[in-house]
Design a protein around this motif. Structure first.
Motif, PDB file in Angstrom:
ATOM      1  N   GLY A   1     -30.295  33.103 -55.309  1.00 28.03           N
ATOM      2  CA  GLY A   1     -30.130  34.341 -54.557  1.00 28.03           C
ATOM      3  C   GLY A   1     -29.192  34.259 -53.371  1.00 28.03           C
ATOM      4  N   LYS A   2     -28.636  33.072 -53.105  1.00 24.41           N
ATOM      5  CA  LYS A   2     -27.737  32.907 -51.963  1.00 24.41           C
ATOM      6  C   LYS A   2     -26.295  32.834 -52.445  1.00 24.41           C
ATOM      7  N   ARG A   3     -25.419  33.497 -51.685  1.00 20.62           N
ATOM      8  CA  ARG A   3     -24.002  33.551 -52.051  1.00 20.62           C
ATOM      9  C   ARG A   3     -23.253  32.350 -51.484  1.00 20.62           C
ATOM     10  N   HIS A   4     -22.363  31.781 -52.348  1.00 19.29           N
ATOM     11  CA  HIS A   4     -21.494  30.694 -51.918  1.00 19.29           C
ATOM     12  C   HIS A   4     -20.076  31.007 -52.391  1.00 19.29           C
ATOM     13  N   ASP A   5     -19.157  31.238 -51.422  1.00 21.16           N
ATOM     14  CA  ASP A   5     -17.772  31.539 -51.769  1.00 21.16           C
ATOM     15  C   ASP A   5     -17.072  30.288 -52.285  1.00 21.16           C
ATOM     16  N   LEU A   6     -16.225  30.496 -53.327  1.00 20.06           N
ATOM     17  CA  LEU A   6     -15.523  29.380 -53.948  1.00 20.06           C
ATOM     18  C   LEU A   6     -14.031  29.410 -53.668  1.00 20.06           C
ATOM     19  N   ALA A   7     -13.541  30.423 -52.976  1.00 23.01           N
ATOM     20  CA  ALA A   7     -12.118  30.538 -52.650  1.00 23.01           C
ATOM     21  C   ALA A   7     -11.974  31.381 -51.405  1.00 23.01           C
ATOM     22  N   SER A   8     -10.760  31.394 -50.852  1.00 25.18           N
ATOM     23  CA  SER A   8     -10.524  32.161 -49.631  1.00 25.18           C
ATOM     24  C   SER A   8      -9.769  33.458 -49.913  1.00 25.18           C
ATOM     25  N   GLN A   9      -9.152  33.582 -51.114  1.00 26.65           N
ATOM     26  CA  GLN A   9      -8.370  34.756 -51.436  1.00 26.65           C
ATOM     27  C   GLN A   9      -9.102  35.632 -52.472  1.00 26.65           C
ATOM     28  N   PRO A  10      -9.055  36.943 -52.293  1.00 29.61           N
ATOM     29  CA  PRO A  10      -9.694  37.833 -53.277  1.00 29.61           C
ATOM     30  C   PRO A  10      -8.967  37.784 -54.617  1.00 29.61           C
ATOM     31  N   ILE A  11      -9.665  38.195 -55.653  1.00 27.64           N
ATOM     32  CA  ILE A  11      -9.111  38.177 -57.009  1.00 27.64           C
ATOM     33  C   ILE A  11      -8.338  39.469 -57.265  1.00 27.64           C
ATOM     34  N   HIS A  12      -7.157  39.340 -57.846  1.00 27.24           N
ATOM     35  CA  HIS A  12      -6.373  40.523 -58.193  1.00 27.24           C
ATOM     36  C   HIS A  12      -6.918  41.113 -59.501  1.00 27.24           C
ATOM     37  N   PRO A  13      -7.001  42.439 -59.601  1.00 29.45           N
ATOM     38  CA  PRO A  13      -7.518  43.059 -60.829  1.00 29.45           C
ATOM     39  C   PRO A  13      -6.782  42.618 -62.091  1.00 29.45           C
ATOM     40  N   ARG A  14      -5.462  42.348 -61.976  1.00 31.48           N
ATOM     41  CA  ARG A  14      -4.702  41.965 -63.164  1.00 31.48           C
ATOM     42  C   ARG A  14      -5.150  40.605 -63.709  1.00 31.48           C
ATOM     43  N   VAL A  15      -5.573  39.723 -62.821  1.00 35.79           N
ATOM     44  CA  VAL A  15      -6.048  38.412 -63.258  1.00 35.79           C
ATOM     45  C   VAL A  15      -7.341  38.563 -64.069  1.00 35.79           C
ATOM     46  N   LEU A  16      -8.221  39.426 -63.589  1.00 30.36           N
ATOM     47  CA  LEU A  16      -9.461  39.660 -64.318  1.00 30.36           C
ATOM     48  C   LEU A  16      -9.192  40.355 -65.646  1.00 30.36           C
ATOM     49  N   LEU A  17      -8.225  41.246 -65.653  1.00 31.57           N
ATOM     50  CA  LEU A  17      -7.874  41.931 -66.891  1.00 31.57           C
ATOM     51  C   LEU A  17      -7.351  40.936 -67.928  1.00 31.57           C
TER      52      LEU A  17
END
Length: 523
Positions: free
Chosen positions: A33-49
């Motif tokens: 239930g606890k969040r742990h960030d794995l990067a400092s930059q947000p993900i671009h929608p195109r990468v997820l697409l």
């Protein structure tokens, strides 16, 4: 390294837990239930697409509904990943979970227990004799009595693809493309489809073992259905394919092992115009109380007819509709009516208990998917008498036998009472059969009995043997015998005379009609 592989590596980097990939947010895992960030930059929608395109086809991504994630099972190396693909206002999101090393099933596996649409448990996977991902499926008819079909037999070639990870989806997509009504999975046989009422064998598809069928069905079976199958050795449930259509599924056990039959149900009910329902049947949709029964042999389209009638009411009335089914087949969304649909076994214990409860739920219209026992029939008739419109299904051949079947369900000392109740509440009986059309596809023939005062008197006075002659003389009021309907289809050149003769319950009478009209006699 592909985008998807990179994300899987991120999950391993984040140890156990669940990887959340949301457009505009940084990749992170949830552990306890606890969040742990794995990067400092947000993900671009195109990468997820781009990552999603490795899981789903373009068509499947376009059809991805909002607020309802799709579950995909993905294997990478020796690890199985369960991936939820969702659509957000800013783009596609992914939630990835690891299921650990792949395991293999034993030779006689139980069916896995998981929610419909949820990922299959890797412990219950059997290596299929042929990879089902992008497949060409040929369907060829073979007459078991005459041996393999010759050059005159019809062969159907279809090409289907799926990115869902569920092996059965390829066969189900093939059903939709070939307009098959049923898919049969039988141990020690190749898959079989019913097209236009005829059995078609998928010749080049490998023979399925019982464990293959158990694994395929286990990927779509609900936990409740799996538990019931384990106890009873047969079960019914519904399955939805990628938001395009639904299937009524029956799983059973026979001498060879696990088998299944899947009936194709369109996502949206057909309209009364699309199925060619006679005007007298459409007029029954305007009733505000009474009992309407749709009957016919298995596979005659009873559920389709009732769904079209409910759809008509939903569009033209402002009422409360309750359906009681096993399982829910056609899904009715609120239009002008409020529609509640209950699945016997999942939402209620039995038809009779659901019908009893429905009378306390302020209904105007109640659909009873099966009137199979005395108590259900009694409650349906009583509900119709007390101001509700009740629609029900029976498995009888003719309108007259439907009336007799309902009465004969009661003990002898109660039959006078039920005759009186039925004579006052019965508004219509629609008996139907499906016939092969000359041009392909099938056409419905309908026998229609309406609850006129004359019919009511015959029911009340135990003179149901005279109902048939009254129906023949009441065509102006909308009544029709089955022979009338079959004869009309022949005259319209929709079906062959022999097909009409095969489906008739009064074959000699139909032959007399053919001779009087100088139609070709049967071979």
């Amino acid at each position: 390294m592909s985008n998807l592989t990179s994300f899987l590596a991120l999950l391993e980097q984040g140890s156990t837990g669940e990887l959340r990939l949301v457009p505009g947010d940084v990749p992170h895992v949830l552990v306890d239930g606890k969040r742990h960030d794995l990067a400092s930059q947000p993900i671009h929608p195109r990468v997820l697409l781009a990552a999603t395109s490795e899981l789903l086809s373009r068509e499947e991504m376009n059809e991805l509904p909002a607020n309802r994630p799709r579950i995909v099972r993905h294997e990478h190396g020796d690890v199985t990943y369960v991936i939820e693909v969702g659509r957000t206002p800013s783009g596609i999101s992914l939630t990835i979970r690891s299921r650990g090393p792949n395991a293999r099933m034993s030779s006689t596996p139980p069916i896995s227990t998981r929610a419909s649409g949820a990922p299959p448990d890797s412990k219950t996977r059997t290596p299929h004799p042929k990879t089902i991902s992008d497949s060409s499926i040929n369907i060829e008819h073979e007459d078991q009595r005459k041996g393999p079909a010759t050059g005159g037999a019809r062969a159907i070639s279809i090409t289907t693809s799926t990115g869902s990870g569920r092996r059965i989806d390829v066969l189900l997509q093939g059903m939709v493309l070939t307009k098959a009504s049923d898919l049969h999975l039988s141990a020690e046989n190749s898959p079989v489809m019913r097209v236009d009422g005829e059995i078609k064998f998928i010749k080049q598809f490998p023979t399925l073992a019982s464990s293959d069928i158990a694994a395929m069905i286990g990927e779509i079976m609900t936990p409740k259905a799996a538990a019931d199958f384990e106890e009873l050795h047969d079960v019914d449930f519904a399955y939805e394919l990628a938001g395009t259509c639904r299937f009524r599924v029956n799983v059973f056990q026979d001498r060879n092992g696990v088998g299944a039959v899947l009936r194709h149900i369109p996502m949206d009910p057909l309209t009364v115009e699309q199925i060619g329902l006679p005007k007298a049947c459409i007029d029954l949709c305007n009733l505000h109380q009474g009992l309407v029964v749709v009957t016919g042999p298995t596979g005659s389209g009873k559920s389709t007819t009732l769904a079209a009638m409910v759809d008509r009411m939903n569009k033209t009335r402002s009422d409360h509709i309750i359906t009681i089914e096993q399982p829910i087949e056609f899904v009715h969304r609120n239009n002008k009516c409020l529609v509640n649909q209950r699945d016997v076994g999942q939402h209620t214990r039995s038809f009779k208990s659901a019908l009893r409860a429905a009378l306390r739920e302020d209904p105007d219209i109640v659909l009873v998917g099966e009137m199979r026992d005395l108590e259900t029939i009694t409650m349906a008739v009583e509900a119709a008498e007390t101001g509700h419109l009740v629609l029900g299904i029976l498995h009888t051949q003719t309108a007259v036998s439907t009336v007799d079947r309902m009465i004969d369900q009661f003990p002898a000392d109660r039959r006078v009472q039920i005759r009186t109740m039925l004579s006052e509440s019965l508004q219509g009986v629609v008996a139907q059969v499906l016939c092969k059309k000359i041009s392909g596809g099938r056409a419905a023939a309908h026998e229609i009995l309406l609850g006129t005062p004359e019919i009511a008197a015959l029911i009340r006075d135990a003179k149901t043997s005279r109902i048939q002659s009254v129906m023949q003389a009441s065509t102006a009021q909308g009544m029709a015998t089955m022979n009338d309907s079959l004869f009309a289809l022949v005259q319209e050149n929709q079906i062959e005379p022999r097909e009409a003769w095969l489906k008739s319950t009064d074959k000699s009478g139909l032959l007399d009609m053919f001779k009087a009209a100088n139609l070709s006699t049967l071979p």
